[in-house]
Write a protein that holds these residues in place. Structure first.
Motif, short mmCIF file in Angstrom:
data_model
loop_
_atom_site.label_atom_id
_atom_site.label_comp_id
_atom_site.label_asym_id
_atom_site.label_seq_id
_atom_site.Cartn_x
_atom_site.Cartn_y
_atom_site.Cartn_z
N PHE A 25 0.81 -1.22 0.00
CA PHE A 25 0.00 0.00 0.00
C PHE A 25 0.84 1.27 0.00
O PHE A 25 0.31 2.35 0.27
CB PHE A 25 -0.96 -0.01 1.20
N ALA A 26 2.11 1.16 -0.34
CA ALA A 26 2.97 2.34 -0.40
C ALA A 26 2.42 3.32 -1.44
O ALA A 26 2.19 2.97 -2.59
CB ALA A 26 4.40 1.94 -0.76
N GLY A 27 2.17 4.54 -1.01
CA GLY A 27 1.70 5.59 -1.92
C GLY A 27 0.25 5.43 -2.35
O GLY A 27 -0.20 6.14 -3.24
N VAL A 28 -0.49 4.52 -1.72
CA VAL A 28 -1.89 4.28 -2.10
C VAL A 28 -2.81 4.94 -1.09
O VAL A 28 -2.60 4.84 0.11
CB VAL A 28 -2.18 2.76 -2.16
N THR A 29 -3.82 5.62 -1.59
CA THR A 29 -4.86 6.17 -0.73
C THR A 29 -6.12 5.35 -0.95
O THR A 29 -6.58 5.21 -2.08
CB THR A 29 -5.13 7.65 -1.09
N LEU A 30 -6.64 4.80 0.12
CA LEU A 30 -7.86 3.99 0.03
C LEU A 30 -9.05 4.81 0.47
O LEU A 30 -9.10 5.28 1.61
CB LEU A 30 -7.74 2.74 0.91
N PRO A 31 -10.02 5.01 -0.42
CA PRO A 31 -11.20 5.78 -0.03
C PRO A 31 -12.00 5.01 1.01
O PRO A 31 -12.05 3.78 1.00
CB PRO A 31 -11.99 5.93 -1.33
N LEU A 32 -12.59 5.74 1.91
CA LEU A 32 -13.46 5.15 2.92
C LEU A 32 -14.87 5.16 2.36
O LEU A 32 -15.43 6.21 2.07
CB LEU A 32 -13.38 5.96 4.22
N LEU A 33 -15.42 3.97 2.15
CA LEU A 33 -16.76 3.87 1.59
C LEU A 33 -17.77 3.98 2.72
O LEU A 33 -17.76 3.19 3.65
CB LEU A 33 -16.91 2.54 0.84
N LEU A 34 -18.61 4.98 2.63
CA LEU A 34 -19.57 5.26 3.68
C LEU A 34 -20.98 4.89 3.24
O LEU A 34 -21.30 4.94 2.04
CB LEU A 34 -19.51 6.74 4.05
N ARG A 35 -21.79 4.53 4.19
CA ARG A 35 -23.18 4.20 3.91
C ARG A 35 -23.85 5.38 3.20
O ARG A 35 -23.69 6.52 3.59
CB ARG A 35 -23.91 3.90 5.21
N GLY A 36 -24.57 5.08 2.14
CA GLY A 36 -25.27 6.11 1.39
C GLY A 36 -24.44 6.75 0.30
O GLY A 36 -24.92 7.56 -0.46
N GLN A 37 -23.16 6.41 0.24
CA GLN A 37 -22.29 6.97 -0.79
C GLN A 37 -22.60 6.26 -2.09
O GLN A 37 -22.65 5.03 -2.15
CB GLN A 37 -20.85 6.75 -0.39
N ASP A 38 -22.82 7.00 -3.16
CA ASP A 38 -23.27 6.36 -4.41
C ASP A 38 -22.21 6.34 -5.50
O ASP A 38 -22.52 6.04 -6.64
CB ASP A 38 -24.53 7.05 -4.92
N ASP A 39 -20.98 6.63 -5.18
CA ASP A 39 -19.95 6.58 -6.26
C ASP A 39 -18.72 5.86 -5.81
O ASP A 39 -18.54 5.40 -4.79
CB ASP A 39 -19.58 7.97 -6.75
#
Length: 111
Positions: free
Chosen positions: A97-111
């Motif tokens: 995961f060096a240099g990787v940003t992982l988005p936090l998927l939140l409830r209700g997020q549609d994209d």
């Protein structure tokens, strides 16, 4: 879409990995490298990782193997092959995961 945090100039929420903090990672690494004598000892590992987040403790690996609830799951194979493989992957987290940003998927997020 209006109202999204990234359109407002704030960074979107992201998952912060334990390997991003040297002190936290050294604790995780010490737990993962601890020798275990039996599959039942995995309960202590999982409970230790959950400490501070929940008051729950794991008893799965000391109570479920050998019961009818497992069906055909091969706990011996998991202990011999699956667990060491997963620990190896976890220990490679800083590289993977060096240099990787992982988005936090939140409830209700549609994209």
């Amino acid at each position: 879409m209006a109202g999204r945090s990234d359109e407002l100039g704030a960074a979107p929420p992201r998952l912060v990995l334990p390997c991003e903090d040297g002190e936290q990672w050294s604790k995780v690494e010490a737990v993962l490298r601890r020798p275990l004598e039996s599959i039942a000892q995995l309960d202590a590992v999982l409970s230790e990782f959950a400490a501070g987040t929940t008051q729950q403790t794991c008893a799965f690996f000391s109570t479920v193997p050998g019961t009818p609830a497992v069906g055909n799951f091969d706990f011996d194979g998991f202990w011999l092959h699956g667990f060491p493989f997963m620990v190896g992957i976890a220990l490679d987290m800083p590289t993977l995961f060096a240099g990787v940003t992982l988005p936090l998927l939140l409830r209700g997020q549609d994209d």
